[in-house]
Enzyme design. Structure first.
Site, short mmCIF file in Angstrom:
data_model
loop_
_atom_site.label_atom_id
_atom_site.label_comp_id
_atom_site.label_asym_id
_atom_site.label_seq_id
_atom_site.Cartn_x
_atom_site.Cartn_y
_atom_site.Cartn_z
N TRP B 47 -3.99 -2.35 1.51
CA TRP B 47 -3.19 -1.35 2.23
C TRP B 47 -2.27 -0.56 0.99
CZ3 TRP B 47 2.05 -4.23 4.23
CH2 TRP B 47 2.48 -4.94 3.19
N ASP B 48 -2.68 -0.78 -0.14
CA ASP B 48 -1.79 -0.43 -1.41
C ASP B 48 -1.64 1.35 -1.12
OD1 ASP B 48 -1.90 -2.69 -3.52
OD2 ASP B 48 -3.51 -2.76 -2.27
N GLU B 186 1.44 -13.72 3.32
CA GLU B 186 -0.14 -14.58 3.41
C GLU B 186 0.31 -16.01 3.41
OE1 GLU B 186 -2.38 -12.64 0.39
OE2 GLU B 186 -3.19 -11.07 1.80
N GLN B 307 5.98 -13.14 0.08
CA GLN B 307 6.36 -11.84 -0.45
C GLN B 307 7.10 -11.14 0.90
OE1 GLN B 307 1.98 -10.56 -0.02
NE2 GLN B 307 3.24 -8.49 0.02
#
Lengths: 495, 495
Positions: B47-48, B186, B307
């Protein structure tokens, strides 16, 4: 369109959309002359998009855009070709395959004589003007200024540069000349007995080159300043070049003789052909070039065209715009001269190309408006039969098919997309066929389904509600603005 | 930006443009997480682009458009993935290669324990919202309604459909829930000891899904009617679906606990980690998942994020828009709750992703404006060191690099492109660094080189002359229209 013509239109629509639709837009193969399945012409790309894009622009602008991307990807190759020829800018190839190199054959066989002959058709540099024309038309129809200011500008400026660098000022005439080219009419690839290939001052080449230069100047004026600076710097364009464009665009030479536009300099000195004699002797004389060569003669000696050449101007430009172009070049080219020009070339054309009947259809629809429907139907019927003499079995003629769709759509309605406006000037309905109304819908500048309806003496326009900008409409006798959500019946001037 | 941060910015710019420029736009490879040369992640696309496109939109919109075409070409594959999962619409893959299939590994190795473990990260369906977000952002920044109404609409509607079909009304809550997903974090791919993978009611997933549904509704309202009809018919969308979208977009569940947004339902019941103990024992604890698993424990048991997850909302949406989104969902989410949420997750995040520091930089720049320059510099410096623990040698982190450029460009200036306007709300200049002014230029809606300059207490905007539409500008305390050719010094509200 009613009757057999209607069936033919649907056949053409099928073939056009089978080759050029959102599903094939990303194939990056351009507009192959024979569609995606014909073997003729070795799958090469010529200039057929000139006849197909005007239709697509008003229905699938994203497909037009993709096809222009195809040309933009090959811009570096076109610039290389120009540089190799010692010219500036971009020289697009007359025939090309995947990588955009010039792939036109240098010899061709005359099956009638069995001889291999030199082929100079790669001198048809007018293909560059076709690319520029398509860029401009697409942007006018779609309102896609993003494309115009980026890839479109890169192509247009480089094509303009090529013309400005190719034109040479002739002090005797006080005009610029473009020499050693071949026009759309491939019968004339040189002067009889001349030691060099190509003809000079091809009217079609020069007028379209002037148009390209004028559009490049308009673009340079309207490009947002930071983009202009960036682009000029990137392509190494100095400030003096546009001045040259201005000069060339106003002083290109267009030859005339006996009150008509000359196809090229010296055309009038060529011998008149004994058309009746040749018809009597050979029957089908569409490929007069082969017949004459097999007789030890050359078609270059005669006032004979394979296909519309000077008259192609009447396809690209409606009468008012065309007259304006000549005016800018300092020539008085009025309706009388144009009509005389049409009369002059019609009987001197052998229709050795499928595009020829189509272009003549356009010219006649515009020049003889009262009979426009008849000419339109003739153009349709003419194409479905294998008139050009035997190559339809090797693939469809995509340009002719797209062009007839467009002839019905834009030709009969006088529809033009220029000067940021939608121009409409329908020809009279056919009498006494009983057709009392016809209608269609287009995409135009972000508007989907702009509905148009023509009845005797009036025109309906309906712009669906949306947040897009109002549409500027130009009729023959007035201008108006139609906002999204509005519908109008508009009276048409008679005649 | 002065000093070392300036050098780092240029390094990032180099890498972003090396991978994503007009020269590579046609490669059709998307935004690979590691650029075009890193071997890590097997070249996969994640998804960068969510972190890179906002920068490109304002400089190379044609590159953004090409990257969105990459996603559009894979829309049929995403629809197939949704259908295979028994869902409607498009389910974009978390990791994909050339053909757009889901390619996320189903097992991964913990090198610390030597064990192969099930990998549920493919449940990160929020990637679809990232695609939709990029479509919208690109169209807002470029004004490209053609793309919005064609390919953009096709993607946006299908992604909205997926969310509407995935959300399930829970009568106990009177709200819709999205269950069995993985959020950006994640570490949490399931509940401790649960027999099924995924967690429920991920705040990031649900709020972005609500945003996507709201945008799809806005688009459906503003699509030109003939296009709406055609598109709805093509994708088989019935009139009842938008009603469902409306309902779901207003009633998706967002969990809260102790006055903060919960990362997901049940997060607050997880055990608090002994951070000091683990830091003392292991030193680098960025990959707590591996450490805990090797101890026979599971990171799923703890209030620990790899994150930014809930805080990602603070990257996608500036405070005012975010508060509006919650309001639409029926939640009062004010500055106090957001600040408390930031305070809550900052110490619970191990930064096991290079994107994490970046996102926290964005959140802090927006939440603590007086210190924004410091946070921005920290985000820049944090990324250049190989903080994430050893994989930079396998390739750059393109998302983090593009994201920091964008943090400087949009974060420090409070620049947003939404509601057809350009929003500007610069943070105070850093004191006492001596930096008295900074300036940059952007492309915006057909305008090239819109110049912006920030000094203490005022902002300069200059729109180059052109034929484009005037720009609507929104400052923190007022609105104005700036026409092409105009320049203004505008006073900024203090604070």
């Amino acid at each position: 369109m009613p009757g057999e013509a209607g069936h033919i239109l649907r056949l053409h629509l099928f073939h056009v959309l089978q080759t050029l639709s959102p599903h094939t837009a990303e194939l990056d193969v351009g507009v192959p002359a024979r569609g995606l399945h014909g073997e003729a012409y070795r799958g090469h790309v010529f200039w057929d998009e000139l006849f197909v894009l005007p239709y697509l622009n008003l229905h699938f602008p994203e497909v037009s855009r993709a096809l222009l991307h195809y040309r933009h990807r090959r811009l570096p190759q076109a610039c290389r070709a120009a540089a190799d020829a010692g010219r500036a800018g971009a020289m697009y190839p007359w025939q090309s395959g995947s990588d955009g190199r010039e792939e036109t054959q240098t010899f061709h066989l005359n099956p009638r004589s069995g001889r291999w002959l030199p082929d100079h058709s790669r001198l048809q540099h007018h293909v560059g003007s076709a690319v520029a024309y398509n860029v401009w038309q697409y942007c006018q129809a779609s309102g896609d200024t993003d494309f115009l200011h980026t890839k479109g500008a890169e192509m247009l400026l480089q094509i303009a540069r090529f013309w400005a660098d190719t034109a040479v000022l002739d002090p005797d005439h006080g005009r610029y000349r473009i020499r050693g080219v071949v026009g759309p009419d491939e019968y004339h690839d040189g002067y009889p007995g001349a030691g060099r290939p190509g003809i000079d001052d091809n009217a079609y080449t020069n007028v379209t080159a002037a148009w390209v230069l004028d559009r490049a100047l308009e673009l340079a004026r309207t490009l947002p300043e930071p983009r202009r600076r960036e682009l000029f710097e990137r392509v190494g364009l100095d400030r003096a070049e546009p001045e040259l464009w201005e000069d060339v665009s106003r002083r290109l030479l267009v030859p005339f003789h006996r009150g008509v536009i000359s196809q090229f300099d010296g055309y009038q000195e060529l011998t008149e052909l004994d058309w009746d004699g040749y018809r009597a002797r050979y029957g089908d004389i569409r490929r007069l070039d082969r017949i004459l060569e097999s007789e030890g003669d050359s078609v270059n000696r005669y006032q004979v065209s394979k296909q519309a050449d000077a008259l192609m101007l009447g396809y690209l430009f409606a009468p008012a715009e065309l007259a304006g172009l000549f005016r800018r070049l300092g020539y008085a080219m009025d309706d009388d001269i144009w009509r005389a020009t049409v009369e002059y070339y019609l009987p001197r054309t052998s229709h050795g190309s499928t595009l020829s009947e189509l272009v003549h259809g356009w010219v006649l629809v515009r020049a003889r408006r009262a009979e426009a429907w008849r000419y339109c139907q003739e153009a349709l019927l003419g194409d479905v039969a294998d008139v050009q003499g035997g190559t339809t079995g090797e693939g469809i003629h995509l340009g002719a098919m797209g062009g007839t769709l467009d002839l019905v759509q834009r030709g009969l309605t006088g529809l033009e997309t220029r000067e940021e406006a939608l121009w409409l000037d329908p020809v009279p309905l056919p009498e006494p066929s009983g057709l009392s109304e016809y209608r269609f819908a287009i995409r135009y500048r972000g508007h989907w389904g702009v509905a148009l309806r023509v009845r005797a003496g009036r025109l309906w326009i309906s712009v669906p509600d949306s947040e897009e900008r109002p549409i500027e409409v130009r009729l023959a006798d007035r201008s108006l603005t139609v906002a999204p959500g509005e519908s109008h019946w508009l009276p048409l001037p008679s005649g």
